[in-house]
Write a protein that holds these residues in place. Structure first.
Motif, PDB file in Angstrom:
ATOM      1  N   GLY A 109       0.506  -1.239   0.090  1.00  0.00           N
ATOM      2  CA  GLY A 109      -0.005   0.131  -0.036  1.00  0.00           C
ATOM      3  C   GLY A 109       0.790   1.282   0.079  1.00  0.00           C
ATOM      4  N   LYS A 110       2.127   1.115   0.069  1.00  0.00           N
ATOM      5  CA  LYS A 110       3.100   2.317  -0.077  1.00  0.00           C
ATOM      6  C   LYS A 110       3.445   2.759  -1.256  1.00  0.00           C
ATOM      7  N   THR A 111       4.067   3.993  -1.384  1.00  0.00           N
ATOM      8  CA  THR A 111       4.881   4.357  -2.477  1.00  0.00           C
ATOM      9  C   THR A 111       6.390   4.364  -2.161  1.00  0.00           C
ATOM     10  N   ILE A 112       7.100   3.749  -2.929  1.00  0.00           N
ATOM     11  CA  ILE A 112       8.495   3.283  -2.550  1.00  0.00           C
ATOM     12  C   ILE A 112       9.376   4.083  -3.643  1.00  0.00           C
ATOM     13  N   SER A 113      10.649   4.051  -3.348  1.00  0.00           N
ATOM     14  CA  SER A 113      11.559   4.696  -4.187  1.00  0.00           C
ATOM     15  C   SER A 113      12.433   3.331  -5.042  1.00  0.00           C
ATOM     16  N   LEU A 114      13.008   3.647  -5.992  1.00  0.00           N
ATOM     17  CA  LEU A 114      13.837   2.783  -6.770  1.00  0.00           C
ATOM     18  C   LEU A 114      15.147   2.225  -5.841  1.00  0.00           C
ATOM     19  N   ASP A 115      15.615   3.012  -5.122  1.00  0.00           N
ATOM     20  CA  ASP A 115      16.345   2.549  -4.001  1.00  0.00           C
ATOM     21  C   ASP A 115      16.076   1.251  -3.070  1.00  0.00           C
ATOM     22  N   ASP A 116      14.615   1.856  -2.601  1.00  0.00           N
ATOM     23  CA  ASP A 116      14.170   0.822  -1.672  1.00  0.00           C
ATOM     24  C   ASP A 116      13.751  -0.493  -2.658  1.00  0.00           C
ATOM     25  N   LEU A 117      13.513  -0.490  -4.064  1.00  0.00           N
ATOM     26  CA  LEU A 117      13.387  -1.691  -4.600  1.00  0.00           C
ATOM     27  C   LEU A 117      14.508  -2.517  -4.737  1.00  0.00           C
ATOM     28  N   LYS A 118      15.629  -1.621  -4.834  1.00  0.00           N
ATOM     29  CA  LYS A 118      17.044  -2.341  -5.269  1.00  0.00           C
ATOM     30  C   LYS A 118      17.274  -3.298  -3.881  1.00  0.00           C
ATOM     31  N   GLY A 119      16.806  -3.120  -2.653  1.00  0.00           N
ATOM     32  CA  GLY A 119      16.960  -3.840  -1.413  1.00  0.00           C
ATOM     33  C   GLY A 119      16.066  -4.844  -1.365  1.00  0.00           C
ATOM     34  N   GLU A 120      15.139  -5.238  -2.340  1.00  0.00           N
ATOM     35  CA  GLU A 120      14.334  -6.340  -2.170  1.00  0.00           C
ATOM     36  C   GLU A 120      14.400  -7.361  -3.479  1.00  0.00           C
ATOM     37  N   LYS A 121      14.316  -8.574  -2.876  1.00  0.00           N
ATOM     38  CA  LYS A 121      14.350  -9.637  -3.882  1.00  0.00           C
ATOM     39  C   LYS A 121      13.194  -9.586  -4.752  1.00  0.00           C
ATOM     40  N   LEU A 122      13.542  -9.489  -6.091  1.00  0.00           N
ATOM     41  CA  LEU A 122      12.631  -9.430  -7.244  1.00  0.00           C
ATOM     42  C   LEU A 122      12.524 -10.492  -7.987  1.00  0.00           C
ATOM     43  N   ILE A 123      11.216 -10.955  -8.055  1.00  0.00           N
ATOM     44  CA  ILE A 123      10.969 -12.202  -9.026  1.00  0.00           C
ATOM     45  C   ILE A 123      10.516 -11.474 -10.404  1.00  0.00           C
ATOM     46  N   VAL A 124      11.006 -12.065 -11.329  1.00  0.00           N
ATOM     47  CA  VAL A 124      10.662 -11.833 -12.892  1.00  0.00           C
ATOM     48  C   VAL A 124      10.264 -12.622 -13.697  1.00  0.00           C
ATOM     49  N   MET A 125       9.489 -12.317 -14.822  1.00  0.00           N
ATOM     50  CA  MET A 125       9.159 -13.448 -15.880  1.00  0.00           C
ATOM     51  C   MET A 125      10.069 -13.609 -16.640  1.00  0.00           C
ATOM     52  N   ALA A 168      -9.450 -10.383  -2.296  1.00  0.00           N
ATOM     53  CA  ALA A 168      -9.621 -11.322  -1.144  1.00  0.00           C
ATOM     54  C   ALA A 168      -8.559 -10.806  -0.216  1.00  0.00           C
ATOM     55  N   GLY A 169      -7.792  -9.969  -0.247  1.00  0.00           N
ATOM     56  CA  GLY A 169      -6.613  -9.415   0.584  1.00  0.00           C
ATOM     57  C   GLY A 169      -5.520 -10.700   0.706  1.00  0.00           C
ATOM     58  N   ARG A 170      -5.385 -11.190  -0.173  1.00  0.00           N
ATOM     59  CA  ARG A 170      -4.005 -12.297  -0.217  1.00  0.00           C
ATOM     60  C   ARG A 170      -2.919 -11.479  -0.873  1.00  0.00           C
ATOM     61  N   ILE A 171      -2.937 -10.637  -1.210  1.00  0.00           N
ATOM     62  CA  ILE A 171      -1.826  -9.699  -1.842  1.00  0.00           C
ATOM     63  C   ILE A 171      -2.148  -8.172  -2.228  1.00  0.00           C
ATOM     64  N   ALA A 172      -1.010  -7.626  -2.077  1.00  0.00           N
ATOM     65  CA  ALA A 172      -1.163  -6.189  -1.964  1.00  0.00           C
ATOM     66  C   ALA A 172      -0.264  -5.465  -3.107  1.00  0.00           C
ATOM     67  N   THR A 173      -0.442  -4.030  -3.364  1.00  0.00           N
ATOM     68  CA  THR A 173       0.377  -3.693  -4.247  1.00  0.00           C
ATOM     69  C   THR A 173       1.085  -2.239  -3.899  1.00  0.00           C
ATOM     70  N   ALA A 174       2.201  -2.068  -4.563  1.00  0.00           N
ATOM     71  CA  ALA A 174       2.873  -0.675  -3.990  1.00  0.00           C
ATOM     72  C   ALA A 174       3.161  -0.045  -5.285  1.00  0.00           C
ATOM     73  N   ARG A 175       3.285   1.418  -5.271  1.00  0.00           N
ATOM     74  CA  ARG A 175       3.710   2.200  -6.341  1.00  0.00           C
ATOM     75  C   ARG A 175       5.251   2.457  -6.243  1.00  0.00           C
ATOM     76  N   VAL A 176       5.933   2.420  -7.498  1.00  0.00           N
ATOM     77  CA  VAL A 176       7.368   2.652  -7.526  1.00  0.00           C
ATOM     78  C   VAL A 176       7.587   4.202  -8.195  1.00  0.00           C
ATOM     79  N   ARG A 177       8.008   5.079  -7.344  1.00  0.00           N
ATOM     80  CA  ARG A 177       8.301   6.348  -7.743  1.00  0.00           C
ATOM     81  C   ARG A 177       9.076   6.585  -9.036  1.00  0.00           C
ATOM     82  N   GLY A 178       8.560   7.000  -9.934  1.00  0.00           N
ATOM     83  CA  GLY A 178       9.251   7.116 -11.467  1.00  0.00           C
ATOM     84  C   GLY A 178       8.957   6.298 -12.300  1.00  0.00           C
ATOM     85  N   LEU A 179       8.301   5.154 -12.013  1.00  0.00           N
ATOM     86  CA  LEU A 179       7.801   4.329 -12.805  1.00  0.00           C
ATOM     87  C   LEU A 179       6.249   4.418 -13.090  1.00  0.00           C
TER      88      LEU A 179
END
Length: 300
Positions: free
Chosen positions: A180-196, A256-267
């Protein structure tokens, strides 16, 4: 010179499948029947059309020229037959074969097709769901009449047009610190990202957005590449990381509240969903009717 369209259909099937046996399977006939059709066509034209010397069957130079023209002939025949098959009330018949990438193909498109088929009960619908690149390739090879994909990639022989819009969101488990938050790209760098996987439309959209922000996907902590959208969604639900995904794919999870979204500033990863068609292909009545039906129900 009059051409036998059965011979042309057999020839095109062999070129597309690069195999007499697979062409026979696709056409629902025996392999000897396909071989006979090809030999008869070569004798009629007085030239070799297929190179049978390698592991795979490939068209000769004359065969490549014939293939392009044969596709137009077969498409025109299909269009004519469908027009003739229509009854006095204009009933639509035939088979609609289309493909969709995993975002729209897992959510919006199946429901649209179900509703469309109820409105046109004489139409048989076949939907293939795969990654964007595979769908586009199969449209180009005329194995699918229409493709509905999440990226309008350049491809010789395929024309793209906007179909509807889809939002790509960063998703995380509902209890995650990003929820539910707006995060920065630097915040995103510190989190394990899963990609397709490569070829997925959502991945291309995110790579384009990162490039605009002066970054690359390799600048993030990408540890898992898990194929297509459903596998990525499952990994996020199980708490193994965060991921960018089509909002269409997770509407039920959000509700159903099983998952949440976040906004990435600049994207701002809003993507256009495109309709892909083989250039120069004569469209069937079923395809035209489906496109019109869908456009009356989808957000512009």
């Amino acid at each position: 010179m009059l051409m036998d369209t059965r011979q042309l259909a057999a020839f095109c099937a062999v070129v597309e499948r690069k195999s007499f046996s697979q062409a026979a399977e696709r056409l629902g006939v025996t392999q000897p029947a396909v071989s006979l059709q090809i030999r008869s066509l070569e004798q009629r034209l007085g030239r070799q059309l297929l190179d049978r010397s390698g592991r795979r069957v490939e068209p000769t130079e004359a065969g490549r020229r014939l293939y392009a023209s044969a596709q137009r002939v077969l498409a025109a025949e299909e269009h004519l037959l469908e027009e003739l098959d229509a009854d006095d009330e204009g009933a639509i018949t035939g088979t609609l074969e289309l493909g969709a990438s995993t975002g729209p193909g897992g959510t919006v498109v199946p429901l649209l097709l179900c509703e469309f088929q109820e409105h046109h009960p004489d139409v048989r619908v076949r939907l293939t769901v795969s990654d964007t690149q595979t769908v586009v390739d199969r449209v180009a090879e005329r194995e699918l009449e229409l493709g509905i994909v999440g990226a309008g990639r350049r491809h010789r022989g395929v024309a793209f047009e906007p179909f509807f819009r889809d939002e790509v969101v960063l998703v995380c488990p509902s209890g995650h610190r990003f929820a539910g938050k707006t995060i920065s790209l630097d915040d995103l760098k510190g989190e394990k990202l899963i990609v397709m996987q490569e070829g997925a439309g959502v991945r291309q959209v995110i790579e384009d957005e990162l490039r605009k922000a002066g970054m690359r996907l390799r600048d993030l902590d990408v540890r898992l590449e898990l194929g297509l959208q459903e596998s990525v969604r499952s990994a996020v639900l199980a708490g193994h990381g965060v991921a960018f995904i089509s909002r269409l794919a997770i509407e039920a999870d959000l509700a159903a509240g099983r998952i949440a979204t976040a906004r990435v500033r600049g994207l701002d990863p809003v993507r256009e969903i495109f309709l892909a068609r083989a250039s120069g292909r004569s469209e069937t009545r079923a395809a035209r009717a489906f496109v019109a039906f869908a456009q009356g129900r989808l957000p512009a």
